[in-house]
Design an enzyme around this catalytic site. Structure first.
Site, PDB file in Angstrom:
ATOM      1  N   SER A   1       0.795  -1.232   0.000  1.00  0.00           N
ATOM      2  CA  SER A   1       0.000   0.000   0.000  1.00  0.00           C
ATOM      3  C   SER A   1       0.824   1.277   0.000  1.00  0.00           C
ATOM      4  O   SER A   1       0.287   2.349  -0.318  1.00  0.00           O
ATOM      5  CB  SER A   1      -0.959  -0.004   1.196  1.00  0.00           C
ATOM      6  OG  SER A   1      -1.941  -1.007   1.032  1.00  0.00           O
TER       7      SER A   1
ATOM      8  N   HIS B   1     -15.593  -0.127   2.120  1.00  0.00           N
ATOM      9  CA  HIS B   1     -15.412   1.187   2.749  1.00  0.00           C
ATOM     10  C   HIS B   1     -16.539   2.159   2.398  1.00  0.00           C
ATOM     11  O   HIS B   1     -16.562   3.282   2.891  1.00  0.00           O
ATOM     12  CB  HIS B   1     -14.088   1.818   2.306  1.00  0.00           C
ATOM     13  CG  HIS B   1     -12.873   1.155   2.864  1.00  0.00           C
ATOM     14  ND1 HIS B   1     -12.167   0.187   2.176  1.00  0.00           N
ATOM     15  CD2 HIS B   1     -12.234   1.312   4.048  1.00  0.00           C
ATOM     16  CE1 HIS B   1     -11.137  -0.212   2.910  1.00  0.00           C
ATOM     17  NE2 HIS B   1     -11.160   0.441   4.053  1.00  0.00           N
TER      18      HIS B   1
ATOM     19  N   CYS C   1      -7.911   2.044   0.845  1.00  0.00           N
ATOM     20  CA  CYS C   1      -8.930   1.254   0.163  1.00  0.00           C
ATOM     21  C   CYS C   1      -8.415   0.704  -1.164  1.00  0.00           C
ATOM     22  O   CYS C   1      -8.066   1.465  -2.062  1.00  0.00           O
ATOM     23  CB  CYS C   1     -10.173   2.110  -0.084  1.00  0.00           C
ATOM     24  SG  CYS C   1     -11.438   1.275  -1.065  1.00  0.00           S
TER      25      CYS C   1
END
Length: 234
Positions: free
Chosen positions: A80, A123, A136
């Site tokens: 991420s 989300h 996300c």
């Protein structure tokens, strides 16, 4: 003289006991590397008068490979952390609006595959700031539909992915920043658009060193083409 700060090196040493990994800290002003610690490690003093064969065999057969400098030669999926580059590329090159929202239900369908978010229940509706804050995956999958892998790779090279950082110590690896040509040369296959969805969240074929990830962050934070250095040159 070096940019390394002994107190930070010692703190990294104490915090990383029993952990396999790396700690890298870069000064965003001048690129000075304040911390470069790889764990598990070994003492250089062992080699000053020649290391015994028994000790050498123990080092090279250790499953945790203490001789590997993970900071510059350990290869990992950036995960991420790489979403920052995806976001920046979309904003700068795709005229993407930061306030544009996508709905995350926990997964998206792309072709005959389903790509899942880390949060199974989803989300909900997010804009780019929310997507970065909550990390996300589905938001970035939607971004990926609009992105060209060759352009994303070229942009990523500016932040050190798939390139040597230029640090002033040897044996650095440059990892993998895949594009269409890389896939053909290394896999003998054409790039599939679904592979872009894996790439934008730092997965798939991507591999990077902890130094590259730290340098990427420093270049974003400073807006400068920082070159990392151990040796103090002033």
């Amino acid at each position: 003289k070096t940019h390394l700060i002994s107190e930070i090196q010692e703190k990294a040493f104490s915090e990383m006991q029993g952990i396999s990994g790396a700690v890298v800290m870069i000064d965003c002003k001048d690129g000075g590397v304040n911390c470069l610690y790889s764990s598990p490690s070994f003492s250089n003093n062992e080699f000053s008068d020649g290391v015994s064969r028994e000790r050498w065999n123990k080092l090279i057969s250790d499953e945790y490979n203490p001789l590997l400098n993970r900071c510059i030669a350990g290869l990992y999926s950036p995960g991420s952390t790489y979403k920052l580059i995806t976001a920046l590329h979309a904003i700068e090159n795709e005229k993407f609006r930061k306030k544009q929202t996508f709905f995350c239900s926990g997964s998206i369908q792309f072709g005959n595959r389903k790509f899942h978010c880390w949060k199974k229940e989803g989300h909900g509706n997010l804009d780019l700031n929310d997507a970065i804050m909550k990390s996300c995956d589905c938001y970035f999958y939607n971004l990926a539909k609009k992105l060209d892998i060759d352009q994303l790779a070229s942009f990523s090279n500016k932040f050190s992915y798939g390139e040597f950082t230029g640090i002033d110590i040897p044996n650095e690896l440059k990892g993998i920043m895949p594009n269409r040509n890389w896939k053909i040369q290394n896999r003998g296959e054409k790039w599939q658009r679904g592979e872009t969805l894996n790439t934008v969240i730092g997965q798939g074929f991507m591999l990077s060193t902890p130094l590259q990830i730290a340098l990427m962050t420093a270049r974003i934070a400073s807006g400068k083409n920082i070159i990392p250095s151990i040796i103090y040159k002033k």
